[in-house]
Design a protein around this motif. Structure first.
Motif, PDB file in Angstrom:
ATOM      1  N   LEU A 387      38.855  48.849  60.144  1.00 32.62           N
ATOM      2  CA  LEU A 387      39.645  49.191  58.966  1.00 32.62           C
ATOM      3  C   LEU A 387      39.155  50.516  58.385  1.00 32.62           C
ATOM      4  O   LEU A 387      37.980  50.895  58.552  1.00 32.62           O
ATOM      5  CB  LEU A 387      39.544  48.078  57.922  1.00 32.62           C
ATOM      6  N   PRO A 388      40.029  51.237  57.664  1.00 35.31           N
ATOM      7  CA  PRO A 388      39.679  52.588  57.189  1.00 35.31           C
ATOM      8  C   PRO A 388      38.810  52.590  55.938  1.00 35.31           C
ATOM      9  O   PRO A 388      39.211  53.058  54.875  1.00 35.31           O
ATOM     10  CB  PRO A 388      41.056  53.209  56.907  1.00 35.31           C
ATOM     11  N   LEU A 389      37.629  52.028  56.068  1.00 38.25           N
ATOM     12  CA  LEU A 389      36.664  52.052  54.966  1.00 38.25           C
ATOM     13  C   LEU A 389      35.288  52.327  55.557  1.00 38.25           C
ATOM     14  O   LEU A 389      34.757  51.527  56.336  1.00 38.25           O
ATOM     15  CB  LEU A 389      36.669  50.733  54.191  1.00 38.25           C
ATOM     16  N   VAL A 404      39.875  40.545  47.966  1.00 32.76           N
ATOM     17  CA  VAL A 404      38.529  40.776  48.480  1.00 32.76           C
ATOM     18  C   VAL A 404      37.959  42.015  47.794  1.00 32.76           C
ATOM     19  O   VAL A 404      38.616  43.066  47.712  1.00 32.76           O
ATOM     20  CB  VAL A 404      38.541  40.970  50.002  1.00 32.76           C
ATOM     21  N   TRP A 405      36.725  41.875  47.292  1.00 25.43           N
ATOM     22  CA  TRP A 405      36.018  42.974  46.642  1.00 25.43           C
ATOM     23  C   TRP A 405      34.900  43.428  47.570  1.00 25.43           C
ATOM     24  O   TRP A 405      34.136  42.611  48.099  1.00 25.43           O
ATOM     25  CB  TRP A 405      35.439  42.515  45.306  1.00 25.43           C
ATOM     26  N   TRP A 413      35.751  48.692  46.164  1.00 30.30           N
ATOM     27  CA  TRP A 413      37.125  48.694  46.670  1.00 30.30           C
ATOM     28  C   TRP A 413      37.680  47.272  46.646  1.00 30.30           C
ATOM     29  O   TRP A 413      36.929  46.286  46.613  1.00 30.30           O
ATOM     30  CB  TRP A 413      37.175  49.204  48.106  1.00 30.30           C
ATOM     31  N   THR A 414      39.005  47.191  46.683  1.00 29.32           N
ATOM     32  CA  THR A 414      39.655  45.892  46.791  1.00 29.32           C
ATOM     33  C   THR A 414      40.600  45.900  47.990  1.00 29.32           C
ATOM     34  O   THR A 414      41.166  46.940  48.348  1.00 29.32           O
ATOM     35  CB  THR A 414      40.450  45.531  45.527  1.00 29.32           C
ATOM     36  N   LEU A 415      40.747  44.721  48.605  1.00 29.61           N
ATOM     37  CA  LEU A 415      41.651  44.544  49.740  1.00 29.61           C
ATOM     38  C   LEU A 415      42.464  43.290  49.473  1.00 29.61           C
ATOM     39  O   LEU A 415      41.899  42.199  49.295  1.00 29.61           O
ATOM     40  CB  LEU A 415      40.855  44.405  51.034  1.00 29.61           C
ATOM     41  N   GLY A 418      46.392  42.841  52.926  1.00 31.57           N
ATOM     42  CA  GLY A 418      46.308  43.893  53.912  1.00 31.57           C
ATOM     43  C   GLY A 418      46.274  45.301  53.369  1.00 31.57           C
ATOM     44  O   GLY A 418      46.206  46.260  54.132  1.00 31.57           O
ATOM     45  N   THR A 419      46.344  45.444  52.028  1.00 31.36           N
ATOM     46  CA  THR A 419      46.351  46.770  51.411  1.00 31.36           C
ATOM     47  C   THR A 419      44.999  47.070  50.800  1.00 31.36           C
ATOM     48  O   THR A 419      44.486  46.298  49.984  1.00 31.36           O
ATOM     49  CB  THR A 419      47.436  46.863  50.326  1.00 31.36           C
ATOM     50  N   LEU A 420      44.423  48.209  51.176  1.00 29.91           N
ATOM     51  CA  LEU A 420      43.129  48.643  50.658  1.00 29.91           C
ATOM     52  C   LEU A 420      43.359  49.596  49.485  1.00 29.91           C
ATOM     53  O   LEU A 420      44.013  50.633  49.638  1.00 29.91           O
ATOM     54  CB  LEU A 420      42.341  49.336  51.762  1.00 29.91           C
ATOM     55  N   ALA A 421      42.845  49.224  48.305  1.00 29.24           N
ATOM     56  CA  ALA A 421      43.024  50.036  47.107  1.00 29.24           C
ATOM     57  C   ALA A 421      41.921  51.084  47.005  1.00 29.24           C
ATOM     58  O   ALA A 421      40.805  50.869  47.490  1.00 29.24           O
ATOM     59  CB  ALA A 421      43.025  49.150  45.867  1.00 29.24           C
TER      60      ALA A 421
END
Length: 518
Positions: A387-389, A404-405, A413-415, A418-421
């Protein structure tokens, strides 16, 4: 490998191993990141797990296992029998023992080519240069030309639905009746002078491969029928769960045989093979003559998965396969014996070099894994997705809403779905690791840093809670957990647990308890 090397290895008894039925159990310690799986009774081999996630054990010649294994069988007492070019062996899961006939008797030859365990507990043994023996406890019987058995190598045995024992030999197909072996006369219309392998399917049909092709004898029939298909030198025949008949060719491939009225799956393993088996879950296993072991799950879109010597297989040149009564798979090779069985604890498929993990479960069967030196990974079904993190990621938490934190020195970050904030910067100017994250019912996010201190993020504002009453000076929680009663529970070093109310954060609300190490 020379005969002297084989003999040297065979004189040593292996004392490392665990096994099946009579085979003794053992203990296994796995070091690294582990996944826990549900314990299953007589567990079969999960087709959705990669072969690397099954429990694999290898007994090599230097461990005392015999080499050049040509056939395998399990008798009703649980023993595993191994046919080799230099004798017959028995294995109880701990020790390999060369079979010694009763006093005053001897086997008719040394090179064993075929085995068949009978329902009454006996063992039929076929030899490379002709002859058959039957071992029944302390009794040993022999069959040769005087008992109707033709000369030439015995390749395999099969027992049909009516209990009749058949043998495929270099000089034809024979069956046992009345204590004698009988060759097939013209009325059987058997095609060919040889029989390379024999197999009985679930419907009781007898299949045989000769130098002229494949033929079958329906249950109760007296005349063979030919399959109109070109084939190579067939070493093994098996039946898939859909009824398809598969063949392993020593000079061709592992493939389904086109038989009218039966399915013919298109999946093919284009490698020379002498071992073929469908396990109780319908997965196809095949050994190859120099290219290792392969498994196909049976799903049309899935490929064959390989397992070779460089991954731990005793040899890439392997012949017999056996599924024992507990669902364990055994493979005999030119350099030893391999076993695959269900593993309750398996290694997670993480990239080499990754360390210091932050792990959290997603909805469903996926797990997110952060580390100090690898990007965020999603593990699901034995596969990994990057994943892009970027690293480092040192803390992870999933709140009751499913969000998810994820935390690290670069922020929070939060997920979700399926969206990464985008990340939120930490409330400190210098580099700091994130030790723990949690979220309480009022929406506050609690973050423990090693700067030190506990920080709360609420309505976009950070509050720093340092040197909490009753805790050691400069201590930061190593773990955080929200309580159902509105408290935040914190775990510290030196065996200390503390709790604090969500609202007010007053020292009077702070309580402390001790936890004794065991």
């Amino acid at each position: 490998m020379t005969a002297s090397e084989l003999e040297a290895g065979n004189r040593v008894a292996s004392r490392s191993g665990e096994g099946m039925g009579r085979l003794h159990g053992g203990r296994v310690v796995l070091v690294g990141l582990l996944w826990l799986a549900l314990v299953q009774a007589a567990a079969a081999l999960d087709v959705h797990r990669p072969l690397a996630q099954l429990h694999h054990t290898a007994w090599r010649v230097q461990d005392g296992a015999p080499g050049q294994i040509t056939a395998l069988a399990q008798t009703t007492d649980g023993y595993l029998w191994l046919a080799t070019q230099i004798g017959l062996y028995r294995f109880d899961g701990v020790q390999f023992e060369r079979y010694e006939p009763p006093a005053g008797e001897a086997l008719p030859a040394t090179s064993v080519s075929a085995l068949h365990a009978s329902p009454d507990g006996g063992l039929w043994v076929g030899f490379r240069y002709g002859a058959v023996s039957h071992i029944d406890g302390a009794r040993l019987s022999h069959y040769g030309q005087a008992q109707g058995l033709p000369s030439g190598t015995v390749f395999s045995f099969a027992r049909d639905a009516d209990g009749r024992l058949w043998a495929a030999t270099f000089t034809g197909l024979v069956y046992l009746q009345g204590g004698r072996w009988h060759a097939l006369g013209p009325r059987w219309q058997y095609p060919g002078r040889q029989a390379r392998t024999v197999f009985v399917d679930a419907e009781g049909t007898l299949w045989v491969a000769s130098e002229q092709g494949v033929a079958y004898l329906p249950r109760g029939g007296t005349q063979f029928q030919r399959v109109q298909a070109r084939v190579g030198r067939i070493s093994q025949i098996a039946q898939g769960p859909d009824g398809a008949i598969w063949i392993a060719e020593a000079d061709g491939a592992v493939r389904a045989l086109p038989v009218p009225g039966r399915p013919t799956p298109a999946r093919t393993l284009p490698l020379a093979s002498a071992g073929l088996l469908f396990d109780r879950d319908g997965a196809l296993w095949a050994t190859t003559l120099g290219d290792g072991l392969y498994r196909w799950t049976g799903e049309a879109a899935s490929p064959f998965e390989g397992f070779r010597q460089r991954k731990g297989l005793t040899s890439d040149y392997a012949l017999p396969l056996l599924e024992d009564r507990e669902g364990t798979l055994w493979i005999g090779s030119s350099r030893g014996l391999d076993r695959f069985r269900h593993a309750n604890v398996v290694l997670a498929p993480l990239p080499d070099g990754a360390h210091d993990f932050a792990i959290v479960a997603e909805e469903g069967a996926a797990v997110l894994v952060g580390s100090r030196n690898r990007p965020l990974l999603r593990l699901k079904g034995g596969r990994q997705e990057t994943l892009p993190l970027a690293p480092p990621l040192t803390a992870a938490y999933r709140d009751p809403t499913g969000m998810v934190w994820l935390g690290g020195p670069k922020g929070i970050w939060t997920l979700h779905d399926g969206t990464l904030a985008p990340g939120v910067p930490l409330p400190v100017s210098r580099y700091s690791g994130v030790q723990a994250i949690t979220r309480t019912s009022d929406g506050s996010v609690w973050v423990s840093l090693n700067t030190p201190g506990l920080h709360r993020l609420q309505d976009g504002r950070w509050t720093h809670l340092r040197d909490l009453p009753g805790t050691r000076e400069g201590a930061s929680p190593l773990t955080l957990l929200p309580g159902a009663d509105g408290r935040v529970w914190m775990g510290f070093a030196h065996n200390q647990i503390a709790s604090m109310r969500e609202a007010g954060c007053r020292s009077s609300d702070f309580r402390k308890a001790s936890m004794w190490a065991t």
